[in-house]
Scaffold this motif. Structure first.
Motif, PDB file in Angstrom:
ATOM      1  N   PRO A 221      -2.051   3.199  -8.156  1.00 48.82           N
ATOM      2  CA  PRO A 221      -2.313   3.610  -6.772  1.00 48.82           C
ATOM      3  C   PRO A 221      -3.195   4.845  -6.657  1.00 48.82           C
ATOM      4  O   PRO A 221      -4.065   4.908  -5.784  1.00 48.82           O
ATOM      5  CB  PRO A 221      -0.916   3.862  -6.206  1.00 48.82           C
ATOM      6  CG  PRO A 221      -0.047   4.117  -7.401  1.00 48.82           C
ATOM      7  CD  PRO A 221      -0.617   3.256  -8.492  1.00 48.82           C
ATOM      8  N   GLY A 222      -2.992   5.827  -7.532  1.00 45.20           N
ATOM      9  CA  GLY A 222      -3.800   7.034  -7.461  1.00 45.20           C
ATOM     10  C   GLY A 222      -5.259   6.758  -7.772  1.00 45.20           C
ATOM     11  O   GLY A 222      -6.165   7.227  -7.070  1.00 45.20           O
TER      12      GLY A 222
ATOM     13  N   ALA B 117      -0.508   4.108  -2.282  1.00 47.96           N
ATOM     14  CA  ALA B 117      -1.913   4.474  -2.105  1.00 47.96           C
ATOM     15  C   ALA B 117      -2.228   4.947  -0.695  1.00 47.96           C
ATOM     16  O   ALA B 117      -3.060   5.845  -0.500  1.00 47.96           O
ATOM     17  CB  ALA B 117      -2.812   3.292  -2.461  1.00 47.96           C
TER      18      ALA B 117
ATOM     19  N   ARG C  73      -2.082   8.837   0.486  1.00 44.27           N
ATOM     20  CA  ARG C  73      -3.208   9.650   0.015  1.00 44.27           C
ATOM     21  C   ARG C  73      -4.452   9.355   0.853  1.00 44.27           C
ATOM     22  O   ARG C  73      -5.167  10.274   1.252  1.00 44.27           O
ATOM     23  CB  ARG C  73      -3.487   9.372  -1.454  1.00 44.27           C
ATOM     24  CG  ARG C  73      -4.765  10.027  -1.940  1.00 44.27           C
ATOM     25  CD  ARG C  73      -4.942   9.976  -3.420  1.00 44.27           C
ATOM     26  NE  ARG C  73      -6.280  10.436  -3.800  1.00 44.27           N
ATOM     27  CZ  ARG C  73      -6.655  10.712  -5.043  1.00 44.27           C
ATOM     28  NH1 ARG C  73      -5.789  10.585  -6.027  1.00 44.27           N
ATOM     29  NH2 ARG C  73      -7.887  11.117  -5.291  1.00 44.27           N
TER      30      ARG C  73
ATOM     31  N   TRP D  39       0.814  -1.215   0.000  1.00 46.50           N
ATOM     32  CA  TRP D  39       0.000   0.000   0.000  1.00 46.50           C
ATOM     33  C   TRP D  39       0.850   1.268   0.000  1.00 46.50           C
ATOM     34  O   TRP D  39       0.315   2.365   0.209  1.00 46.50           O
ATOM     35  CB  TRP D  39      -0.913  -0.009   1.227  1.00 46.50           C
ATOM     36  CG  TRP D  39      -1.844  -1.169   1.262  1.00 46.50           C
ATOM     37  CD1 TRP D  39      -1.726  -2.307   2.002  1.00 46.50           C
ATOM     38  CD2 TRP D  39      -3.057  -1.323   0.509  1.00 46.50           C
ATOM     39  NE1 TRP D  39      -2.780  -3.158   1.769  1.00 46.50           N
ATOM     40  CE2 TRP D  39      -3.614  -2.584   0.857  1.00 46.50           C
ATOM     41  CE3 TRP D  39      -3.728  -0.515  -0.421  1.00 46.50           C
ATOM     42  CZ2 TRP D  39      -4.806  -3.047   0.304  1.00 46.50           C
ATOM     43  CZ3 TRP D  39      -4.907  -0.983  -0.977  1.00 46.50           C
ATOM     44  CH2 TRP D  39      -5.435  -2.233  -0.606  1.00 46.50           C
TER      45      TRP D  39
ATOM     46  N   THR E 180      -6.754   3.854  -7.572  1.00 46.45           N
ATOM     47  CA  THR E 180      -7.287   2.991  -6.514  1.00 46.45           C
ATOM     48  C   THR E 180      -7.702   3.828  -5.309  1.00 46.45           C
ATOM     49  O   THR E 180      -8.804   3.671  -4.773  1.00 46.45           O
ATOM     50  CB  THR E 180      -6.242   1.948  -6.094  1.00 46.45           C
ATOM     51  OG1 THR E 180      -5.908   1.136  -7.219  1.00 46.45           O
ATOM     52  CG2 THR E 180      -6.760   1.067  -4.973  1.00 46.45           C
ATOM     53  N   ALA E 181      -6.825   4.733  -4.886  1.00 48.43           N
ATOM     54  CA  ALA E 181      -7.142   5.572  -3.733  1.00 48.43           C
ATOM     55  C   ALA E 181      -8.350   6.453  -4.015  1.00 48.43           C
ATOM     56  O   ALA E 181      -9.222   6.618  -3.151  1.00 48.43           O
ATOM     57  CB  ALA E 181      -5.928   6.426  -3.358  1.00 48.43           C
TER      58      ALA E 181
ATOM     59  N   GLN F 254      -3.361  -1.917  -6.511  1.00 53.46           N
ATOM     60  CA  GLN F 254      -2.914  -0.817  -5.653  1.00 53.46           C
ATOM     61  C   GLN F 254      -1.473  -0.416  -5.936  1.00 53.46           C
ATOM     62  O   GLN F 254      -1.070   0.684  -5.561  1.00 53.46           O
ATOM     63  CB  GLN F 254      -3.088  -1.173  -4.175  1.00 53.46           C
ATOM     64  CG  GLN F 254      -2.159  -2.254  -3.655  1.00 53.46           C
ATOM     65  CD  GLN F 254      -2.605  -3.652  -4.059  1.00 53.46           C
ATOM     66  OE1 GLN F 254      -3.640  -3.845  -4.695  1.00 53.46           O
ATOM     67  NE2 GLN F 254      -1.820  -4.658  -3.670  1.00 53.46           N
TER      68      GLN F 254
END
Length: 309
Positions: free
Chosen positions: A291-292, A55, A58, A52, A294-295, A287
């Motif tokens: 990651p962006g 992600a 954030r 993680w 997903t977050a 993720q």
């Protein structure tokens, strides 16, 4: 004594002992940061909470984020198991995490789980509905669904589901003879994005995988999934038990799950609550690869009503 290390920027790690139903307390390594509503992030195989890394910071801008290593993984405890594999049932692994969150002061929370962590989150939402407010699962369909609909393509793509469940010590000893080759091949086949996982993350996963107890625990996790976890799922089906919390499914459009299953439909089969779903342009490591995105999708799904903020 210095605090345990974590690869999550801005997070602090600690070892928390949680009670078990049989045997001594279990050590759970967890990284925490942020403020706001609590959010539990669960990793999959062969990752640790470090998955993680991109992600979680954030998400910590809006949530109190807790990212642990599951029982048997990373730097968490790796209890012994037996022929019934109960120590690595998703029921036991989910109970660990509920007790971890209580120890940290959170009696109810949202949970997002990738891969094995998604299966733990699924069981958690069934067994502890008062604790789980919302549930997000990343790149999985329900375990029972995937086993029931196994065909040659799935078995070829997810060969480790059938290799790791062989009786001990066969897979453990074979992995011990080619640990780095096995792990790096597995990671490469999971990812749909060149350069993911990043090399320092891959080395971190390898550090943990070089521990024979980790490999033993991983095999027990998969053995449980093919035995006692299915028994628990069968009991739920007979009793008509469904998920009761809103669910978000995210998956990689270039991964196996997205290619072989109608992911939202599969989750609606086991849910009595709203199910939303969306594919991201990536492979299995949602993720890490996106990651962006997903977050952002987790933020939108987990946003509380204005009068609850």
């Amino acid at each position: 004594m210095s605090a345990p290390a974590t690869m999550l920027p801005g997070f602090a790690a600690a070892d928390v002992e949680v009670a078990t139903d049989a045997g001594p307390p279990l050590r759970i390594r967890a990284a925490t940061a942020g403020s706001g509503p609590p959010l539990l992030l669960l990793h999959g195989h062969p990752q640790t909470h470090a998955t993680w890394r991109a992600a979680a910071p954030r998400l910590a801008e809006r949530f109190t984020v807790v990212a642990p290593d599951l029982r048997g993984y990373g730097d968490s405890g790796k209890p012994p198991s037996d022929d019934a594999h109960l120590a690595y049932s998703k029921r036991a692994m989910a109970r660990d995490q509920v007790r971890l969150m209580r120890a940290l002061g959170h009696t109810s929370f949202a949970v997002a789980g990738h891969d094995r962590g998604g299966r733990v989150a699924h069981r958690m939402a069934l067994d502890h509905p008062a604790a789980v407010e919302r549930l997000a699962v990343l790149d999985i369909a329900p375990t029972a669904t995937m086993y029931a609909r196994t065909d040659r393509e799935f078995a070829s793509r997810y060969y480790w589901w059938f290799f790791l469940i062989r009786p001990a010590p066969l897979p453990e000893e074979m992995i011990a003879g080619a640990t780095e080759t096995f792990l790096r091949t597995h990671l490469r086949e999971q990812s749909g994005t060149p350069g993911v996982p990043e090399e320092d993350l891959a080395r971190e996963y390898l550090r943990c995988y070089r521990d024979p107890d980790t490999v033993r625990a991983v095999c027990e996790d998969y053995r449980a999934a093919a035995t006692v976890d299915l028994e628990h799922d069968d009991a739920d089906a007979r009793e008509g038990r469904l998920l009761t919390r809103p669910l978000l499914a995210l998956w990689g459009a270039r991964g196996t799950v997205g290619r072989l299953y109608d992911v939202p439909a599969a989750w609606r089969e086991v849910s009595g609550a709203p199910v939303d779903g969306e594919a991201l342009d990536c492979g299995h490591l949602v993720q890490e690869e996106r990651p962006g995105e997903t977050a952002a999708r987790l933020e939108a799904f987990l946003a509380l009503e204005p009068d609850h903020r």
